[in-house]
Scaffold this motif. Structure first.
Motif, PDB file in Angstrom:
ATOM      1  N   VAL A  70      45.599  39.587  33.745  1.00 29.17           N
ATOM      2  CA  VAL A  70      46.499  40.745  33.801  1.00 29.17           C
ATOM      3  C   VAL A  70      45.965  41.864  34.685  1.00 29.17           C
ATOM      4  N   GLY A  71      44.663  42.077  34.711  1.00 30.13           N
ATOM      5  CA  GLY A  71      44.088  43.169  35.491  1.00 30.13           C
ATOM      6  C   GLY A  71      43.957  42.872  36.972  1.00 30.13           C
ATOM      7  N   ASN A  72      44.321  41.670  37.394  1.00 36.26           N
ATOM      8  CA  ASN A  72      44.187  41.287  38.799  1.00 36.26           C
ATOM      9  C   ASN A  72      45.572  40.964  39.361  1.00 36.26           C
ATOM     10  N   PRO A  73      46.119  41.803  40.236  1.00 38.40           N
ATOM     11  CA  PRO A  73      47.490  41.623  40.736  1.00 38.40           C
ATOM     12  C   PRO A  73      47.749  40.267  41.382  1.00 38.40           C
ATOM     13  N   THR A  74      46.730  39.686  42.035  1.00 36.50           N
ATOM     14  CA  THR A  74      46.945  38.404  42.712  1.00 36.50           C
ATOM     15  C   THR A  74      46.732  37.204  41.795  1.00 36.50           C
TER      16      THR A  74
END
Length: 226
Positions: A171-175
């Motif tokens: 969730v904390g990593n957009p990619t």
């Protein structure tokens, strides 16, 4: 002599029985485990989409690192906490509910050809239906990959060369998050060479995702989404 013949027939029959049953797909379990008595079992995915296809030599979509890659495009309509992907070849004895079929599958469904599956789950930067028509210029990120899985049935060769992966959303990593958008399943063989045979590919989710579709081409994907 009759006794020897009987043993030979019995051995061949048992071998054939093993080969037939080796390719039977079991329930697709998520990474979530529940303890039932003294045994831990994976909770089955509540939503599974099945694609039946056929790969022919020299029809690959791309050559990467010397390997011929084929792609199946997937539209995921909502955020998912996890996606599971598995592939098995051949697919001639697979029974699935309402499978999506590639256009060459029925003509080759009785084929004995199969290949050593190697799979990738990839996410694009396309997040709306309107953007899908521009998929040729999309950027792709490999989220996960798998070659051999002991959880999968053995191939007719007797080897565990079918593939399975589970990917949890970051969730904390957009990619690396599992958001609404365009994904694709990449597949090839572990060794460099031709990819030939029928296959079944399944994508599963622990939550309902109405509207997931899979297709060999972007045009076919858009047609399914209408």
């Amino acid at each position: 002599m009759k006794k020897l013949n009987f043993i030979a027939v019995l051995t061949i029959s048992m071998f054939a029985f093993t080969q037939v049953n080796a390719q039977k797909l079991k329930s697709f379990g998520s990474s979530i485990e529940k303890k039932i008595g003294f045994v831990k079992k994976k909770v089955p995915y509540t939503d599974v989409v099945t694609y039946l296809g056929h790969a022919a030599p020299n029809t690959e979509d791309e050559v990467k690192n010397g390997k011929k890659f084929y792609y199946i495009y997937v539209w995921v309509p909502a955020v998912a906490p996890e996606l599971g992907l598995r592939m098995m070849s051949p697919a001639k004895k697979v029974k699935a509910k309402n499978p999506i079929k590639g256009k060459n599958y029925d003509a080759n469904s009785s084929s004995d050809d199969f290949f050593d599956t190697y799979i990738t789950l990839e996410r694009s930067n396309i997040v709306t239906k309107e953007q899908i028509k521009d998929a040729s210029s999309a950027n792709w990120t490999v989220l996960a990959r798998n070659d051999d899985s002991g959880e999968m049935p053995k191939q007719p060769s007797g080897r565990s060369y079918n593939s399975l992966l589970r990917y949890k959303s970051k969730v904390g990593n957009p990619t690396k998050a599992l958001t609404r958008g365009l994904y694709r399943v990449g597949f090839t063989t572990f060794k460099r060479g031709e990819v030939k045979g029928t296959f079944v590919a399944q994508i599963g989710s622990p939550v309902k995702l109405p509207g997931v579709v899979m297709a060999k081409t972007i045009d076919e994907l858009l047609a399914q989404m209408k």
